[in-house]
Design a protein around this motif. Structure first.
Motif, PDB file in Angstrom:
ATOM      1  N   UNK A  10       0.874  -1.295   0.057  1.00  0.00           N
ATOM      2  CA  UNK A  10      -0.060  -0.026   0.055  1.00  0.00           C
ATOM      3  C   UNK A  10       0.900   1.011   0.082  1.00  0.00           C
ATOM      4  N   UNK A  11       1.919   1.266   0.865  1.00  0.00           N
ATOM      5  CA  UNK A  11       2.842   2.497   0.800  1.00  0.00           C
ATOM      6  C   UNK A  11       3.465   2.522  -0.692  1.00  0.00           C
ATOM      7  N   UNK A  49      -3.045   6.376   3.819  1.00  0.00           N
ATOM      8  CA  UNK A  49      -4.301   6.176   4.559  1.00  0.00           C
ATOM      9  C   UNK A  49      -5.595   6.354   3.849  1.00  0.00           C
ATOM     10  N   UNK A  50      -5.456   7.048   2.697  1.00  0.00           N
ATOM     11  CA  UNK A  50      -6.792   6.730   1.791  1.00  0.00           C
ATOM     12  C   UNK A  50      -6.909   5.314   1.217  1.00  0.00           C
ATOM     13  N   UNK A  51      -5.610   4.868   0.581  1.00  0.00           N
ATOM     14  CA  UNK A  51      -5.961   3.499   0.119  1.00  0.00           C
ATOM     15  C   UNK A  51      -6.131   2.460   1.164  1.00  0.00           C
ATOM     16  N   UNK A  52      -5.400   2.705   2.446  1.00  0.00           N
ATOM     17  CA  UNK A  52      -5.906   1.474   3.517  1.00  0.00           C
ATOM     18  C   UNK A  52      -7.241   1.764   3.738  1.00  0.00           C
ATOM     19  N   UNK A  53      -7.900   2.776   3.760  1.00  0.00           N
ATOM     20  CA  UNK A  53      -9.409   2.873   4.188  1.00  0.00           C
ATOM     21  C   UNK A  53     -10.265   2.313   3.053  1.00  0.00           C
ATOM     22  N   UNK A  55      -9.488   0.012   0.989  1.00  0.00           N
ATOM     23  CA  UNK A  55      -9.418  -1.442   1.080  1.00  0.00           C
ATOM     24  C   UNK A  55     -10.302  -1.942   1.986  1.00  0.00           C
ATOM     25  N   UNK A  56      -9.950  -1.389   3.333  1.00  0.00           N
ATOM     26  CA  UNK A  56     -10.784  -1.763   4.512  1.00  0.00           C
ATOM     27  C   UNK A  56     -12.335  -1.896   4.271  1.00  0.00           C
ATOM     28  N   UNK A  57     -12.878  -0.707   3.433  1.00  0.00           N
ATOM     29  CA  UNK A  57     -14.016  -0.579   3.107  1.00  0.00           C
ATOM     30  C   UNK A  57     -14.541  -1.696   2.345  1.00  0.00           C
ATOM     31  N   UNK A  58     -13.670  -2.009   1.054  1.00  0.00           N
ATOM     32  CA  UNK A  58     -14.172  -3.006   0.118  1.00  0.00           C
ATOM     33  C   UNK A  58     -14.053  -4.362   0.932  1.00  0.00           C
TER      34      UNK A  58
END
Length: 68
Positions: A10-11, A49-53, A55-58
């Motif tokens: 993700x980074x 943070x956005x990509x992690x969020x 992926x979590x929502x997905x």
């Protein structure tokens, strides 16, 4: 899906996206170097943070619909 959960992946993804948004001018003085590096750090961290969020929502949506 294991690859998408790793923080390193993700980074790197956030880093690549931030490179696309940073259009560095000709760095000729110390002030512009500080400006570009600060802008770059902010973009990478916000992207991380956005990509992690996302992926979590997905994951939540997939789990919710897979139960039904």
């Amino acid at each position: 899906m294991k690859l998408l959960d790793s923080n390193f992946f993700i980074f790197i993804l956030a880093f690549v996206i931030a490179i696309a948004f940073v259009n560095p001018p000709v760095i000729s003085d110390f002030k512009s170097i500080i400006y570009v590096s600060t802008y770059f750090i902010i973009l990478v961290s916000v992207g991380f943070v956005t990509i992690k969020f996302l992926f979590r929502m997905y994951d939540l949506v997939v789990l919710k619909f897979s139960k039904n």
